[in-house]
Design a protein around this motif. Structure first.
Motif, PDB file in Angstrom:
ATOM      1  N   CYS A   1       0.962  -1.506   0.302  1.00  0.00           N
ATOM      2  CA  CYS A   1      -0.159  -0.014  -0.030  1.00  0.00           C
ATOM      3  C   CYS A   1       0.744   1.697  -0.325  1.00  0.00           C
ATOM      4  O   CYS A   1       0.502   2.392  -0.068  1.00  0.00           O
ATOM      5  CB  CYS A   1      -0.936  -0.149   1.187  1.00  0.00           C
ATOM      6  N   GLU A   2       2.149   1.143   0.138  1.00  0.00           N
ATOM      7  CA  GLU A   2       2.770   2.399   0.322  1.00  0.00           C
ATOM      8  C   GLU A   2       3.593   2.734  -0.819  1.00  0.00           C
ATOM      9  O   GLU A   2       4.396   4.049  -0.698  1.00  0.00           O
ATOM     10  CB  GLU A   2       4.409   2.291   1.478  1.00  0.00           C
ATOM     11  N   GLY A   3       2.698   1.408  -1.713  1.00  0.00           N
ATOM     12  CA  GLY A   3       2.903   2.759  -2.965  1.00  0.00           C
ATOM     13  C   GLY A   3       5.118   2.036  -3.426  1.00  0.00           C
ATOM     14  O   GLY A   3       4.812   1.759  -5.478  1.00  0.00           O
ATOM     15  N   THR A   4       5.368   2.133  -2.506  1.00  0.00           N
ATOM     16  CA  THR A   4       7.443   2.343  -3.110  1.00  0.00           C
ATOM     17  C   THR A   4       8.337   1.624  -2.131  1.00  0.00           C
ATOM     18  O   THR A   4       7.463   1.936  -1.130  1.00  0.00           O
ATOM     19  CB  THR A   4       7.445   3.283  -4.115  1.00  0.00           C
ATOM     20  N   ARG A   5       9.669   1.256  -2.004  1.00  0.00           N
ATOM     21  CA  ARG A   5       9.552   1.271  -0.825  1.00  0.00           C
ATOM     22  C   ARG A   5      10.527   2.373  -0.051  1.00  0.00           C
ATOM     23  O   ARG A   5      10.949   2.943  -0.477  1.00  0.00           O
ATOM     24  CB  ARG A   5      10.864  -0.259  -1.992  1.00  0.00           C
ATOM     25  N   PHE A   6      10.972   2.153   1.257  1.00  0.00           N
ATOM     26  CA  PHE A   6      10.708   2.693   2.099  1.00  0.00           C
ATOM     27  C   PHE A   6      12.242   3.021   1.902  1.00  0.00           C
ATOM     28  O   PHE A   6      12.945   2.496   1.539  1.00  0.00           O
ATOM     29  CB  PHE A   6      10.669   2.585   3.169  1.00  0.00           C
ATOM     30  N   THR A   7      13.037   4.599   2.028  1.00  0.00           N
ATOM     31  CA  THR A   7      13.637   4.863   2.042  1.00  0.00           C
ATOM     32  C   THR A   7      13.635   6.096   2.485  1.00  0.00           C
ATOM     33  O   THR A   7      12.744   6.971   3.010  1.00  0.00           O
ATOM     34  CB  THR A   7      14.416   5.605   0.420  1.00  0.00           C
ATOM     35  N   GLU A   8      14.899   6.442   3.305  1.00  0.00           N
ATOM     36  CA  GLU A   8      15.026   7.971   4.130  1.00  0.00           C
ATOM     37  C   GLU A   8      14.742   9.156   2.878  1.00  0.00           C
ATOM     38  O   GLU A   8      13.542  10.024   3.943  1.00  0.00           O
ATOM     39  CB  GLU A   8      16.304   8.336   4.502  1.00  0.00           C
ATOM     40  N   GLN A   9      14.528   9.034   2.424  1.00  0.00           N
ATOM     41  CA  GLN A   9      14.407  10.487   1.455  1.00  0.00           C
ATOM     42  C   GLN A   9      12.911  10.611   1.388  1.00  0.00           C
ATOM     43  O   GLN A   9      11.906  11.491   1.395  1.00  0.00           O
ATOM     44  CB  GLN A   9      15.498  10.554  -0.070  1.00  0.00           C
ATOM     45  N   LYS A  10      12.882   8.806   0.636  1.00  0.00           N
ATOM     46  CA  LYS A  10      10.780   8.817   0.249  1.00  0.00           C
ATOM     47  C   LYS A  10      10.042   9.030   1.584  1.00  0.00           C
ATOM     48  O   LYS A  10       8.958   9.427   1.556  1.00  0.00           O
ATOM     49  CB  LYS A  10      11.109   7.748  -0.193  1.00  0.00           C
ATOM     50  N   HIS A  11      11.047   8.503   2.852  1.00  0.00           N
ATOM     51  CA  HIS A  11       9.965   8.721   4.093  1.00  0.00           C
ATOM     52  C   HIS A  11       9.942   9.946   4.877  1.00  0.00           C
ATOM     53  O   HIS A  11       8.717  11.021   5.306  1.00  0.00           O
ATOM     54  CB  HIS A  11      10.813   7.818   5.629  1.00  0.00           C
ATOM     55  N   GLN A  12      11.229  11.241   4.639  1.00  0.00           N
ATOM     56  CA  GLN A  12      10.289  12.488   4.831  1.00  0.00           C
ATOM     57  C   GLN A  12       9.621  12.940   4.129  1.00  0.00           C
ATOM     58  O   GLN A  12       9.273  14.129   4.531  1.00  0.00           O
ATOM     59  CB  GLN A  12      12.440  13.099   4.792  1.00  0.00           C
ATOM     60  N   ILE A  13       9.644  13.119   2.425  1.00  0.00           N
ATOM     61  CA  ILE A  13       8.761  13.701   1.604  1.00  0.00           C
ATOM     62  C   ILE A  13       7.310  13.372   2.352  1.00  0.00           C
ATOM     63  O   ILE A  13       6.502  13.804   2.514  1.00  0.00           O
ATOM     64  CB  ILE A  13       9.241  13.102   0.209  1.00  0.00           C
ATOM     65  N   SER A  14       7.427  12.128   2.278  1.00  0.00           N
ATOM     66  CA  SER A  14       5.520  11.442   2.999  1.00  0.00           C
ATOM     67  C   SER A  14       4.707  11.980   4.025  1.00  0.00           C
ATOM     68  O   SER A  14       4.456  12.504   4.349  1.00  0.00           O
ATOM     69  CB  SER A  14       6.186   9.809   2.701  1.00  0.00           C
ATOM     70  N   MET A  15       6.124  11.839   5.025  1.00  0.00           N
ATOM     71  CA  MET A  15       5.576  12.920   6.020  1.00  0.00           C
ATOM     72  C   MET A  15       5.572  14.379   6.390  1.00  0.00           C
ATOM     73  O   MET A  15       4.912  14.916   7.088  1.00  0.00           O
ATOM     74  CB  MET A  15       6.897  12.520   7.661  1.00  0.00           C
ATOM     75  N   GLN A  16       5.884  15.070   5.122  1.00  0.00           N
ATOM     76  CA  GLN A  16       5.620  16.536   4.866  1.00  0.00           C
ATOM     77  C   GLN A  16       4.237  16.053   4.238  1.00  0.00           C
ATOM     78  O   GLN A  16       3.823  17.987   4.145  1.00  0.00           O
ATOM     79  CB  GLN A  16       6.931  17.312   4.047  1.00  0.00           C
ATOM     80  N   VAL A  17       4.105  15.542   3.963  1.00  0.00           N
ATOM     81  CA  VAL A  17       2.749  15.982   2.887  1.00  0.00           C
ATOM     82  C   VAL A  17       1.307  15.128   4.185  1.00  0.00           C
ATOM     83  O   VAL A  17       0.569  15.300   4.257  1.00  0.00           O
ATOM     84  CB  VAL A  17       2.181  14.480   1.616  1.00  0.00           C
ATOM     85  N   ALA A  18       2.181  14.032   4.885  1.00  0.00           N
ATOM     86  CA  ALA A  18       0.916  13.646   6.106  1.00  0.00           C
ATOM     87  C   ALA A  18       0.812  15.111   7.160  1.00  0.00           C
ATOM     88  O   ALA A  18      -0.218  15.344   7.352  1.00  0.00           O
ATOM     89  CB  ALA A  18       1.668  12.629   7.133  1.00  0.00           C
ATOM     90  N   GLU A  19       1.635  16.444   7.505  1.00  0.00           N
ATOM     91  CA  GLU A  19       1.548  17.060   7.807  1.00  0.00           C
ATOM     92  C   GLU A  19       0.810  17.908   7.302  1.00  0.00           C
ATOM     93  O   GLU A  19       0.017  18.407   7.762  1.00  0.00           O
ATOM     94  CB  GLU A  19       2.883  17.602   8.137  1.00  0.00           C
ATOM     95  N   ALA A  20       1.037  18.408   5.450  1.00  0.00           N
ATOM     96  CA  ALA A  20       0.273  19.369   5.374  1.00  0.00           C
ATOM     97  C   ALA A  20      -1.001  18.684   5.182  1.00  0.00           C
ATOM     98  O   ALA A  20      -2.547  19.227   5.091  1.00  0.00           O
ATOM     99  CB  ALA A  20       0.706  19.411   3.477  1.00  0.00           C
ATOM    100  N   LYS A  21      -1.594  17.504   4.991  1.00  0.00           N
ATOM    101  CA  LYS A  21      -2.953  17.085   5.367  1.00  0.00           C
ATOM    102  C   LYS A  21      -3.624  16.724   6.271  1.00  0.00           C
ATOM    103  O   LYS A  21      -4.597  16.146   6.584  1.00  0.00           O
ATOM    104  CB  LYS A  21      -2.662  15.404   4.228  1.00  0.00           C
TER     105      LYS A  21
END
Length: 404
Positions: free
Chosen positions: A202-222
């Motif tokens: 469901c995450e759509g792609t493999r976890f990396t620190e860079q992707k996690h940082q961007i993903s959490m920015q989206v979480a904060e925005a939403k």
């Protein structure tokens, strides 16, 4: 005298025991050395590639069955697909000897393999797909297992072509374009004749620190809760999967994978015969507990990932999961299938090599050397596909665009 004889017998038994242990260790060292040799890797890949192309060719001819007997077409392709995917599982189970411990509820354990299910997997490791296949194999649904895969994989020989005949759901990762195709493909599975598990990251792609940082920015925005060990789940694909397979699928298997002692498993490590120790926590959630409404289903999935994060936190702290550990029995079919193809394909290869050497032709030997170089590059490319640092950029650019 009796005491002296007893002591001599004791020394003798101890000497034999130590000698046996030493011999066993030396044999294991030799086997380990052979597993790490590139020539062994080439032979394994040769068997996989040639057998895979043969099976793809046979699958092509099964298309004539589709208009006549669709269910027979499906059953045959489940068996043919098993001949390919089980070779990958064989590497994990028998070649590397990786231990896979399952943590789950004993009541749920007896239902695995006897029902259709949606399997949610975390996507943190290079071989998590292989561990997912191993989970399927232990419960007899490897041949019929399904995935939600990116469209590009459908053009890849062997695995991609195998998936095409298995009616795998491919997507372009552009939901506006994918929705109609994905829905149609999922609805086609409603009358599938074999028990199947639909594996989805469901995450759509493999976890990396860079992707996690961007993903959490989206979480904060939403305004969504932040996750520590996962990316934000892509809810639309999951919600549509649940809607299309409701009353066909019995449950969702929430699966969380980890490796002991901070092991960082790789496909290259498996190919080298390195043994890993995997722990898989599976919760069986009846599909009736998953909301039908798309927005409510989205909220439910976000909550599920918050729980998965808590399970990860507990595992890193205690080294275990809150369930009963068990090791499902290893089935012999993956090994027997590989041995069949090895015996079938290695004899003509060795015969060809002997004839080439006996010919003494420099052109022939140069051609052989060229083939070896191409094969080595091909092997490295296949392994590189699974490496985290060469993974897809999906989740980097895409999330940045959503944030704007």
């Amino acid at each position: 005298m009796k005491t002296g004889n007893a002591l001599q017998e004791g020394y003798l038994l101890n000497f034999v025991s130590e000698g046996t242990l030493l011999l066993s260790q030396q044999i294991m060292d030799i086997v380990g050395f052979l597993k790490s040799q590139f020539i062994c890797h080439l032979l394994i890949c040769y068997i996989f590639i040639v057998s895979g192309l043969i099976i793809n060719f046979i699958q092509l001819f099964t298309l004539i069955l589709w208009p006549i007997n669709k269910q027979l077409f499906r059953r045959i392709n489940c068996r043919l697909a098993y001949c390919i995917s089980s070779q990958m599982v064989m590497l994990l189970e028998w070649w590397s000897g990786t231990d896979c411990t399952l943590y789950t509820d004993p009541e749920s354990y007896h239902k695995y393999g006897k029902e259709n299910a949606i399997v949610i997997l975390n996507h943190n490791f290079e071989i998590d797909f292989l561990c997912g296949w191993n989970f399927c194999e232990r419960f007899g649904v490897l041949g019929s297992s399904k995935v939600l895969a990116k469209k590009e994989l459908s053009y890849m020989p062997i695995i991609g072509w195998m998936w095409y005949f298995l009616e795998i759901v491919f997507c372009k990762r552009k939901w506006e374009e994918d929705r109609k195709t994905v829905v149609q493909k999922l609805l086609n599975l409603r009358d599938y004749p074999e028990n199947f598990w639909f594996l989805i990251h469901c995450e759509g792609t493999r976890f990396t620190e860079q992707k996690h940082q961007i993903s959490m920015q989206v979480a904060e925005a939403k305004g969504l809760p932040k996750l520590k060990y996962h990316l934000l789940p892509r809810t639309k694909g999951f919600a549509v999967t649940v809607q299309c397979l409701r009353n066909v699928v019995s449950a969702v298997y929430d699966s969380t994978l980890n490796f002991r002692n901070n092991e960082n498993p790789t496909l290259l490590g498996v190919l080298n015969g390195k043994k890993y120790h995997a722990d898989l926590y599976v919760r069986r959630i009846p599909l009736e507990d998953v909301p039908e409404d798309e927005q409510e289903c989205s909220t439910w999935l976000h909550k599920l990932y918050q729980e998965k994060d808590a399970f990860q936190e507990e595992y890193y702290r205690t080294g275990t999961y809150p369930a009963v550990p068990t090791v499902p029995p290893r089935r012999p079919w993956t090994l027997l299938n590989w041995l069949f193809w090895a015996l079938l394909l290695l004899y003509p290869l060795f015969k060809l090599l002997i004839n080439m050497i006996n010919s003494g032709s420099s052109l022939t030997l140069a051609s052989f050397a060229f083939v070896i170089i191409i094969a080595s590059v091909g092997v490295r490319w296949m392994i590189g596909v699974t490496e985290i640092n060469k993974g897809s950029t999906y989740g980097n650019n895409d999330n940045k665009q959503k944030q704007k």
